[in-house]
Write a protein that holds these residues in place. Structure first.
Motif, PDB file in Angstrom:
ATOM      1  N   ASN A 109      -5.657  35.253  38.349  1.00  0.00           N
ATOM      2  CA  ASN A 109      -4.617  36.246  38.059  1.00  0.00           C
ATOM      3  C   ASN A 109      -3.804  35.867  36.833  1.00  0.00           C
ATOM      4  OD1 ASN A 109      -4.406  38.386  40.370  1.00  0.00           O
ATOM      5  ND2 ASN A 109      -4.766  36.452  41.440  1.00  0.00           N
ATOM      6  N   TRP A 110      -3.891  34.605  36.409  1.00  0.00           N
ATOM      7  CA  TRP A 110      -3.129  34.150  35.239  1.00  0.00           C
ATOM      8  C   TRP A 110      -4.015  33.861  34.034  1.00  0.00           C
ATOM      9  CZ3 TRP A 110      -1.206  34.173  39.985  1.00  0.00           C
ATOM     10  CH2 TRP A 110       0.128  34.556  40.135  1.00  0.00           C
ATOM     11  N   GLY A 111      -5.310  34.110  34.145  1.00  0.00           N
ATOM     12  CA  GLY A 111      -6.145  33.966  32.964  1.00  0.00           C
ATOM     13  C   GLY A 111      -7.443  33.239  33.226  1.00  0.00           C
ATOM     14  N   GLU A 112      -8.118  32.906  32.139  1.00  0.00           N
ATOM     15  CA  GLU A 112      -9.396  32.200  32.174  1.00  0.00           C
ATOM     16  C   GLU A 112      -9.209  30.813  32.774  1.00  0.00           C
ATOM     17  OE1 GLU A 112     -12.517  30.320  28.859  1.00  0.00           O
ATOM     18  OE2 GLU A 112     -10.806  31.547  28.238  1.00  0.00           O
ATOM     19  N   LEU A 113     -10.177  30.373  33.558  1.00  0.00           N
ATOM     20  CA  LEU A 113     -10.093  29.053  34.171  1.00  0.00           C
ATOM     21  C   LEU A 113     -10.646  27.990  33.232  1.00  0.00           C
ATOM     22  CD1 LEU A 113     -11.092  29.762  37.879  1.00  0.00           C
ATOM     23  CD2 LEU A 113      -8.862  29.959  36.749  1.00  0.00           C
ATOM     24  N   GLU A 114     -10.072  26.804  33.354  1.00  0.00           N
ATOM     25  CA  GLU A 114     -10.408  25.683  32.484  1.00  0.00           C
ATOM     26  C   GLU A 114     -11.365  24.733  33.198  1.00  0.00           C
ATOM     27  OE1 GLU A 114      -7.179  23.358  30.265  1.00  0.00           O
ATOM     28  OE2 GLU A 114      -7.618  22.123  32.012  1.00  0.00           O
ATOM     29  N   THR A 115     -12.291  24.158  32.464  1.00  0.00           N
ATOM     30  CA  THR A 115     -13.143  23.106  33.002  1.00  0.00           C
ATOM     31  C   THR A 115     -12.719  21.776  32.396  1.00  0.00           C
ATOM     32  OG1 THR A 115     -14.788  23.413  31.259  1.00  0.00           O
ATOM     33  CG2 THR A 115     -15.080  24.677  33.291  1.00  0.00           C
ATOM     34  N   ASN A 116     -12.915  20.706  33.148  1.00  0.00           N
ATOM     35  CA  ASN A 116     -12.556  19.376  32.652  1.00  0.00           C
ATOM     36  C   ASN A 116     -13.690  18.411  32.974  1.00  0.00           C
ATOM     37  OD1 ASN A 116     -11.478  16.868  32.032  1.00  0.00           O
ATOM     38  ND2 ASN A 116      -9.413  17.429  32.693  1.00  0.00           N
ATOM     39  N   PRO A 117     -14.569  18.149  32.002  1.00  0.00           N
ATOM     40  CA  PRO A 117     -15.740  17.298  32.262  1.00  0.00           C
ATOM     41  C   PRO A 117     -15.382  15.838  32.500  1.00  0.00           C
ATOM     42  CG  PRO A 117     -15.562  17.794  29.922  1.00  0.00           C
ATOM     43  CD  PRO A 117     -14.521  18.627  30.607  1.00  0.00           C
ATOM     44  N   LEU A 118     -14.114  15.470  32.281  1.00  0.00           N
ATOM     45  CA  LEU A 118     -13.704  14.087  32.472  1.00  0.00           C
ATOM     46  C   LEU A 118     -13.358  13.771  33.927  1.00  0.00           C
ATOM     47  CD1 LEU A 118     -11.492  14.010  29.301  1.00  0.00           C
ATOM     48  CD2 LEU A 118     -13.414  12.466  29.667  1.00  0.00           C
ATOM     49  N   LEU A 119     -13.276  14.800  34.763  1.00  0.00           N
ATOM     50  CA  LEU A 119     -12.872  14.599  36.152  1.00  0.00           C
ATOM     51  C   LEU A 119     -13.963  15.072  37.113  1.00  0.00           C
ATOM     52  CD1 LEU A 119      -9.153  15.785  35.895  1.00  0.00           C
ATOM     53  CD2 LEU A 119      -9.984  13.429  36.036  1.00  0.00           C
ATOM     54  N   ALA A 120     -13.925  14.544  38.330  1.00  0.00           N
ATOM     55  CA  ALA A 120     -14.948  14.872  39.336  1.00  0.00           C
ATOM     56  C   ALA A 120     -14.838  16.336  39.733  1.00  0.00           C
ATOM     57  CB  ALA A 120     -14.776  13.975  40.559  1.00  0.00           C
ATOM     58  N   ARG A 121     -15.987  16.984  39.881  1.00  0.00           N
ATOM     59  CA  ARG A 121     -16.006  18.401  40.240  1.00  0.00           C
ATOM     60  C   ARG A 121     -16.004  18.590  41.743  1.00  0.00           C
ATOM     61  NH1 ARG A 121     -20.477  21.077  36.099  1.00  0.00           N
ATOM     62  NH2 ARG A 121     -19.355  20.646  34.164  1.00  0.00           N
ATOM     63  N   GLY A 122     -15.397  19.705  42.134  1.00  0.00           N
ATOM     64  CA  GLY A 122     -15.497  20.149  43.503  1.00  0.00           C
ATOM     65  C   GLY A 122     -16.552  21.229  43.603  1.00  0.00           C
ATOM     66  N   ALA A 123     -16.244  22.312  44.315  1.00  0.00           N
ATOM     67  CA  ALA A 123     -17.190  23.415  44.502  1.00  0.00           C
ATOM     68  C   ALA A 123     -17.128  24.343  43.298  1.00  0.00           C
ATOM     69  CB  ALA A 123     -16.865  24.170  45.786  1.00  0.00           C
ATOM     70  N   GLY A 124     -17.810  23.974  42.218  1.00  0.00           N
ATOM     71  CA  GLY A 124     -17.813  24.771  41.002  1.00  0.00           C
ATOM     72  C   GLY A 124     -17.287  23.970  39.830  1.00  0.00           C
ATOM     73  N   GLU A 125     -17.741  24.312  38.633  1.00  0.00           N
ATOM     74  CA  GLU A 125     -17.395  23.515  37.466  1.00  0.00           C
ATOM     75  C   GLU A 125     -15.926  23.620  37.091  1.00  0.00           C
ATOM     76  OE1 GLU A 125     -19.579  24.775  34.113  1.00  0.00           O
ATOM     77  OE2 GLU A 125     -18.610  26.726  33.957  1.00  0.00           O
ATOM     78  N   ASP A 126     -15.234  24.663  37.555  1.00  0.00           N
ATOM     79  CA  ASP A 126     -13.827  24.796  37.229  1.00  0.00           C
ATOM     80  C   ASP A 126     -12.915  24.331  38.368  1.00  0.00           C
ATOM     81  OD1 ASP A 126     -14.447  26.882  38.911  1.00  0.00           O
ATOM     82  OD2 ASP A 126     -14.261  28.433  37.385  1.00  0.00           O
ATOM     83  N   VAL A 127     -13.478  23.640  39.365  1.00  0.00           N
ATOM     84  CA  VAL A 127     -12.692  23.037  40.444  1.00  0.00           C
ATOM     85  C   VAL A 127     -12.774  21.520  40.292  1.00  0.00           C
ATOM     86  CG1 VAL A 127     -12.408  22.759  42.934  1.00  0.00           C
ATOM     87  CG2 VAL A 127     -13.168  24.964  41.996  1.00  0.00           C
ATOM     88  N   VAL A 128     -11.623  20.871  40.180  1.00  0.00           N
ATOM     89  CA  VAL A 128     -11.549  19.411  40.102  1.00  0.00           C
ATOM     90  C   VAL A 128     -11.198  18.881  41.481  1.00  0.00           C
ATOM     91  CG1 VAL A 128     -10.246  17.476  39.151  1.00  0.00           C
ATOM     92  CG2 VAL A 128     -10.936  19.357  37.660  1.00  0.00           C
ATOM     93  N   ARG A 129     -11.903  17.847  41.916  1.00  0.00           N
ATOM     94  CA  ARG A 129     -11.672  17.272  43.244  1.00  0.00           C
ATOM     95  C   ARG A 129     -11.120  15.851  43.099  1.00  0.00           C
ATOM     96  NH1 ARG A 129     -13.306  18.392  48.504  1.00  0.00           N
ATOM     97  NH2 ARG A 129     -13.609  16.602  49.885  1.00  0.00           N
ATOM     98  N   PHE A 130     -10.019  15.595  43.770  1.00  0.00           N
ATOM     99  CA  PHE A 130      -9.413  14.272  43.806  1.00  0.00           C
ATOM    100  C   PHE A 130      -9.554  13.725  45.231  1.00  0.00           C
ATOM    101  CE2 PHE A 130      -7.063  16.786  40.672  1.00  0.00           C
ATOM    102  CZ  PHE A 130      -7.140  15.978  39.544  1.00  0.00           C
ATOM    103  N   ASP A 131     -10.423  12.750  45.396  1.00  0.00           N
ATOM    104  CA  ASP A 131     -10.657  12.124  46.697  1.00  0.00           C
ATOM    105  C   ASP A 131     -10.173  10.686  46.591  1.00  0.00           C
ATOM    106  OD1 ASP A 131     -11.573  11.100  49.083  1.00  0.00           O
ATOM    107  OD2 ASP A 131     -13.537  12.061  48.972  1.00  0.00           O
TER     108      ASP A 131
END
Length: 314
Positions: free
Chosen positions: A104-126
């Motif tokens: 709702n606020w715009g295009e989603l960002e990807t961050n290849p430096l961080l671990a992915r969750g379910a999809g390339e634009d979801v970052v997972r911190f475990d």
């Protein structure tokens, strides 16, 4: 809310507004939540419960798994601008629903430096347990090493430790408002270099970082940026990614940056959130810094974040 500061030069001002070595203020501060001239209006679609003086509000009466209509989206955006970070309890969103809300606020960002969750634009911190240790417990704004740092981010906690694991946010408009006049004069109009390597060298070795140097060359941003929607002036340097102020000698730049970095540590500018599973936070990355408190030892803390592409700071 505004705290009255004594007239400059008065004995009271000299006594109460002293700035000791290290940059931590003593005495009253100006705590202004809204931009000058901002017309505050009632909220008709949600209930807001303030969590701090200038920053942080819990939003009640909303289900983020459902699509937002134009009126509700506009009201949430106004709440974000006025409070800078919004909290939503017990949402339990799927990754797809979390992405849909953020879009709702715009295009989603990807961050290849961080671990992915379910999809390339979801970052997972475990974090915790046997997970690889990382170091988000430092005051920072996200991805300021990009030409267009994130507008904001939507974070959901999926697993919460039995105690600890809070997140804190700091209001960088309040931080700028309270800078001494001589410091404002030195930094207004100045730019600073932002580089991903200092922040991510805490996580990875040189061999891991080298492939990303062409994709993320150092960039310059204003030391004081203007918020594109409110017009508010904001302190826009952070410990993780800001390396030097352009045009200053290294010793002077380091001294000024140390002082500026310290402003996020002032408790009057902060809000702290105690998570429960399924809670969501949505913050304005243009106007805040945040700090993930690492006090949960071997217990697990699992979060997923979606970020929205921002504008070029000016």
């Amino acid at each position: 809310m505004t705290v009255t500061v004594p007239p400059a030069g008065s004995p009271t001002a000299l006594r109460e507004a002293r700035v000791p070595e290290g940059g931590m203020y003593e005495g009253p501060r100006t705590l202004r939540r809204l931009p000058e001239g901002w017309q505050e209006q009632p909220y008709r679609h949600v209930e807001l419960v303030p969590q701090g003086c200038t920053i942080g509000a819990e939003v009640r009466g909303i289900d983020l798994s459902r699509p937002l209509g134009p009126a509700l989206r506009e009201e949430l955006n106004r709440a974000l601008l006025e409070w800078k970070v919004l909290f939503f309890r017990a949402q339990h969103l799927t990754s797809a629903q979390q992405r849909d809300f953020a879009r709702n606020w715009g295009e989603l960002e990807t961050n290849p430096l961080l671990a992915r969750g379910a999809g390339e634009d979801v970052v997972r911190f475990d974090k915790g347990g046997d997970a690889t240790p990382t170091f988000e417990n430092v005051w920072h704004a996200d991805v300021t090493f990009r030409e267009r740092p994130a507008l904001g981010a939507v974070l959901q906690l999926r697993e919460v430790p039995p105690s600890g694991g809070d997140t804190m946010w700091a209001d960088m408009a309040a931080a700028y408002d309270n800078l001494p006049r001589d410091v404002k004069d030195r930094i207004d109009g100045a730019t600073a270099v932002h580089d991903f390597i200092p922040g991510f060298a805490r996580f990875y070795g040189p061999e891991k970082l080298a492939p990303f140097q062409d994709a993320f060359p150092p960039v310059e941003h204003p030391v004081v940026r203007t918020h594109p929607e409110t017009g508010r002036r904001l302190l826009f340097v952070n410990t993780s990614f800001t390396t030097r102020i352009t045009g200053m000698q290294r010793e002077e730049s380091d001294s000024v940056l140390r002082f500026l970095f310290q402003q996020a540590h002032v408790p009057e500018y902060q809000v702290r959130f105690r998570w429960q599973p399924g809670d969501v936070a949505f913050w304005d990355n243009r106007a805040t810094q945040h700090y993930a408190v690492n006090d949960y030892g071997s217990h697990h803390r699992v979060a997923e974040r979606v970020a929205v592409v921002g504008d070029r700071p000016y």
